[in-house]
Write a protein that holds these residues in place. Structure first.
Motif, mmCIF file in Angstrom:
data_model
loop_
_atom_site.group_PDB
_atom_site.id
_atom_site.type_symbol
_atom_site.label_atom_id
_atom_site.label_comp_id
_atom_site.label_asym_id
_atom_site.label_seq_id
_atom_site.Cartn_x
_atom_site.Cartn_y
_atom_site.Cartn_z
ATOM 1 N N THR A 295 0.863 -1.315 -0.124
ATOM 2 C CA THR A 295 -0.018 0.133 0.223
ATOM 3 C C THR A 295 0.902 1.325 -0.010
ATOM 4 N N TYR B 39 0.567 5.466 -2.015
ATOM 5 C CA TYR B 39 0.623 6.076 -3.592
ATOM 6 C C TYR B 39 1.929 6.081 -4.190
ATOM 7 N N GLU B 40 3.082 6.185 -3.211
ATOM 8 C CA GLU B 40 4.478 6.463 -3.601
ATOM 9 C C GLU B 40 4.733 5.262 -4.376
ATOM 10 N N LEU C 3 2.453 3.042 -5.634
ATOM 11 C CA LEU C 3 1.409 2.937 -6.958
ATOM 12 C C LEU C 3 1.890 3.926 -8.164
ATOM 13 N N SER C 4 2.651 4.931 -7.855
ATOM 14 C CA SER C 4 2.985 6.020 -8.771
ATOM 15 C C SER C 4 4.339 5.566 -9.425
ATOM 16 N N THR D 69 -0.724 -3.780 -5.749
ATOM 17 C CA THR D 69 -0.150 -2.355 -5.146
ATOM 18 C C THR D 69 -1.397 -1.417 -5.142
ATOM 19 N N GLY E 177 -3.239 2.499 -3.545
ATOM 20 C CA GLY E 177 -2.935 3.465 -2.930
ATOM 21 C C GLY E 177 -3.603 3.727 -1.508
ATOM 22 N N ASP E 178 -3.463 4.826 -1.047
ATOM 23 C CA ASP E 178 -3.994 4.894 0.638
ATOM 24 C C ASP E 178 -5.680 5.490 0.468
ATOM 25 N N GLU E 179 -6.411 4.515 -0.063
ATOM 26 C CA GLU E 179 -7.619 4.793 -0.364
ATOM 27 C C GLU E 179 -8.509 3.591 -0.050
ATOM 28 N N ASP F 189 -5.090 8.352 6.862
ATOM 29 C CA ASP F 189 -4.944 7.583 5.630
ATOM 30 C C ASP F 189 -4.272 6.360 5.730
#
Length: 424
Positions: A9, A11-12, A14-15, A42, A44-46, A75
């Motif tokens: 998990t 966003y860093e 995922l991107s 993988t 994000g923080d969602e 988050d």
């Protein structure tokens, strides 16, 4: 119970801004245990994405392992969502709250009350102590599933897995009866080349599982006896299969099992009572770090020169100005003069040099990013090797370049003992 699903998990990740070293580490260790990785995600923080991934994972696998999302902020949702899916209630753990307060007090820092979220766990879960950070992990065995939550920072995760998770997994998955496993480590061939060479040997081998794994430029072939294998001759067949694979892969095999490229090369240097120095440009000291990470390296390692600029190459290594002007800093001629100059100045038996274009800028059609030259100077000769890595990842280019330089020396020591001529 041997099917595993991994969830990373953040966003860093995922991107693509941060490489997922946790997934690579876990894949290697789980394969070593003989467990089967059936999927990776993988997210994000969602909340919605995390819930979807966790539901898919628990449906597909017996063991679900997550990394990240265990911090104190709003988050950081992994534990909350996981407990909802497993129908568990989070409750405060007084001993965990005290551990958090002690952690902050020892560092003379006030503890934000929001950190108390990290002290909440289901009653039926085991808390995994974080010995280098604030976010504890969680191990839950419920309804025929194992759910393991670990923190995202690799330093915290790897220690937690090794100390607390792996021993429990061995017991819960019945892996204590596994007879044997082998890992063949390869450098100099790509994953597809290895697969082509070993295609017929990678099929199911009556109780022996096999898998290929790419790790920082290395290819690893993982072999393991399945936990349900009852053939008393399986161990012998595992060794026979290992031997067949090593024969086909030849000099590209640098180590087995827990042995590493650095330890193998160091052992050869000590056996031959030889000394080493390194000259680095694009790797910026990484090669020297690899060597000195091994205790006792002072017995064979003279040291290194980080000659990033042309001026440093001239001043400390004796590279000719005409060579730099005509051929450029990234050229076989410059690499050779770097290695030979360092060997002369240091008086060592072997000198390695690395020069290249790590990127992301600085490349051209003639000399693209990923072009690297390696040189090995020794009494009576100098070997030079060209790499065209063609990768967009600056750090990976540096890692592969450093490993390839060390492997150039390893091959010479292992196969060219006493030779002063060219590569065999």
């Amino acid at each position: 119970m041997n099917r595993v699903y991994l969830i990373s998990t953040g966003y860093e990740l995922l991107s693509g801004a941060t490489a997922d070293s946790n997934a690579a580490f876990l894949t290697a260790r789980l394969m070593d245990l003989g467990l089967q990785i059936v999927g990776k995600s993988t997210v994000g923080d969602e909340r919605a994405a995390l819930e979807t991934a966790l539901r898919s994972a628990t449906a597909a696998a017996d063991v679900v392992i997550t990394t990240g999302g265990l911090g104190p902020t709003f988050d950081d949702l992994t534990k909350i969502v996981a407990c909802e899916i497993m129908n568990c209630q989070l409750e405060p753990r007084p001993e965990e709250e005290q551990r958090l307060r002690d952690y902050f007090e020892a560092r003379h820092r006030p503890m934000p009350e929001i950190n108390l979220r990290q002290a909440m766990f289901p009653a039926e879960a085991l808390v995994l102590e974080n010995r280098v950070g604030t976010a504890p992990g969680m191990y839950l065995h419920k309804n025929g599933k194992i759910l393991i939550l670990m923190p995202g920072p690799p330093r915290e995760m790897t220690r937690m897995f090794a100390d607390q998770v792996e021993p429990r997994l061995k017991l819960d998955c019945g892996l204590e009866n596994q007879v044997a496993r082998r890992t063949i480590k390869i450098l100099g061939l790509g994953e597809s080349q290895v697969e082509e060479l070993l295609a017929d040997l990678l099929d199911d081998q009556e109780g022996i599982t096999s898998a290929l794994l790419a790790v920082d430029g290395e290819i690893q072939v993982k072999l393991a006896l399945r936990a349900d294998a009852h053939d008393p001759n399986s161990g012998d067949r595992l060794e026979y299969l290992t031997g067949l694979m090593r024969e086909r892969l030849g000099k590209n095999v640098f180590a087995l099992d827990d042995d590493t490229l650095t330890s193998k090369t160091a052992r050869l240097l000590m056996q031959q009572e030889s000394s080493l120095a390194v000259a680095e440009s694009c790797t910026g000291g990484l090669l020297g770090k690899m060597i000195t990470d091994l205790p006792g390296s002072s017995s064979y390692f003279w040291g290194g020169v980080i000659s990033y600029s042309n001026a440093a190459k001239q001043l400390y290594l004796g590279v000719d100005n005409d060579t730099l002007t005509r051929q450029g800093a990234v050229s076989p001629e410059t690499a050779g003069e770097m290695a030979q100059g360092l060997r002369q100045r240091s008086g060592v038996d072997f000198a390695l040099a690395v020069t290249g274009i790590a990127g992301p800028e600085g490349g051209s059609p003639e000399k693209p990013v990923g072009l690297v030259y390696l040189a090995l100077a020794y009494q009576g000769g100098c070997k030079i090797r060209e790499l065209r890595l063609g990768l967009p990842d600056r750090e990976l280019i540096r890692i592969i370049s450093a490993k390839s330089a060390l492997d150039l020396l390893r091959r010479h020591l292992e196969y060219n003992q006493g030779s002063t001529g060219g590569d065999k």
